[in-house]
Design a protein around this motif. Sequence first.
Motif, PDB file in Angstrom:
ATOM      1  N   UNK A 102       0.838  -1.195   0.000  1.00 55.60           N
ATOM      2  CA  UNK A 102       0.000   0.000   0.000  1.00 55.60           C
ATOM      3  C   UNK A 102       0.879   1.254   0.000  1.00 55.60           C
ATOM      4  N   UNK A 103       1.920   1.230   0.821  1.00 61.03           N
ATOM      5  CA  UNK A 103       2.832   2.367   0.883  1.00 61.03           C
ATOM      6  C   UNK A 103       3.595   2.516  -0.438  1.00 61.03           C
ATOM      7  N   UNK A 112       2.489   6.039  -7.382  1.00 63.96           N
ATOM      8  CA  UNK A 112       1.491   6.778  -8.163  1.00 63.96           C
ATOM      9  C   UNK A 112       1.490   8.267  -7.825  1.00 63.96           C
ATOM     10  N   UNK A 113       1.902   8.605  -6.599  1.00 58.80           N
ATOM     11  CA  UNK A 113       2.046  10.029  -6.261  1.00 58.80           C
ATOM     12  C   UNK A 113       3.168  10.642  -7.096  1.00 58.80           C
ATOM     13  N   UNK A 136       8.645   3.194 -14.693  1.00 58.59           N
ATOM     14  CA  UNK A 136       9.726   2.413 -14.086  1.00 58.59           C
ATOM     15  C   UNK A 136      10.522   3.268 -13.108  1.00 58.59           C
ATOM     16  N   UNK A 137      10.844   4.487 -13.516  1.00 65.64           N
ATOM     17  CA  UNK A 137      11.598   5.385 -12.635  1.00 65.64           C
ATOM     18  C   UNK A 137      10.825   5.701 -11.359  1.00 65.64           C
ATOM     19  N   UNK A 138       9.535   5.962 -11.516  1.00 61.69           N
ATOM     20  CA  UNK A 138       8.703   6.258 -10.337  1.00 61.69           C
ATOM     21  C   UNK A 138       8.607   5.042  -9.416  1.00 61.69           C
ATOM     22  N   UNK A 190      10.853   2.643  -9.079  1.00 61.33           N
ATOM     23  CA  UNK A 190      12.145   2.457  -8.404  1.00 61.33           C
ATOM     24  C   UNK A 190      12.313   3.446  -7.257  1.00 61.33           C
ATOM     25  N   UNK A 191      11.919   4.693  -7.491  1.00 59.22           N
ATOM     26  CA  UNK A 191      12.007   5.690  -6.420  1.00 59.22           C
ATOM     27  C   UNK A 191      11.032   5.346  -5.289  1.00 59.22           C
ATOM     28  N   UNK A 192       9.829   4.903  -5.670  1.00 58.36           N
ATOM     29  CA  UNK A 192       8.845   4.493  -4.673  1.00 58.36           C
ATOM     30  C   UNK A 192       9.336   3.324  -3.840  1.00 58.36           C
ATOM     31  N   UNK A 193      10.028   2.378  -4.490  1.00 61.27           N
ATOM     32  CA  UNK A 193      10.586   1.231  -3.773  1.00 61.27           C
ATOM     33  C   UNK A 193      11.663   1.681  -2.792  1.00 61.27           C
TER      34      UNK A 193
END
Length: 286
Positions: free
Chosen positions: A15-16, A22-23, A57-59, A61-64
Amino acid sequence: MKELLQDMRTRRFWLKFLTKTFALLGTVTAVVKGVVAWLPERADWFGGGTVFVIALICCALIGLALTWPRPIECEYASPQTKIRIVKGDLFEQNGDIVVGITNSFDTEIPQIIEQKSLLGQTIARLYRNDWKRLDADLETALSAKPVIDTIEKPGKQNIYELGTVATVSNGPRRIFFSAYSEMSGSNNASTKIEVVTKSLYMLWDEVGSRGNGQPVAIVPWGGGLSRISSVLPAQDSIRLIILTFMFASRRQKVSDELTMVVPEPFFKNLDRLELQAFLSSLRGSQ
């Protein structure tokens, strides 16, 4: 690695992760729309599905990276302190430690106190199984504490108020022996949630007055001699200990750092992301 994979299988992690991904993607989309609105002749820069896939993909990776499980700890400005939750051995921590005991302050091993209990390990590792030496230290520490009752049983018979803390110096550290359970005539220990809560407040008062702000380490209460693990499991015990520590710290300085030391069998079953979120939430109530 097993704990990391366990964290990544939780609903909270995904969820996080999805929320942050998506943010970020929404932010990138808003920026792209703004550029196209101001520079329509550059719209072809952002055309095609390839650019969208790369952005996604970039988003992701940053989210991860933002979601990746980290050490469970948090620093606070008011009160000025730090709280950590770690897997490990209480006796390997720096600073002072807390050890649970009954309100009769029995120490005799193995007849009354189980050697595998935390108190039994304390006697074995810090007193080299010399429980009589610990008895002498406790007698000194309790000399100013009132005896409220006596009980007919093998071992010690003087009874102290539940929540009584005996502070003993052991080399460079202090040991806070907290009597948060009571002993029966057959030497069976038990306690209640309200007694645990009261004992924690009395403990933090003692740590604050005797600990000089030094780091203090404690294990979750509820198992072992207290026999209330079914009512107060490790996850809830950790939250209760931390909450009482924070509330006490707002009245007076307790310690520069509180370390919750969780034995491995219990640590692997914790919802560690939830505990990190819990620690972070306490910042909002400062």
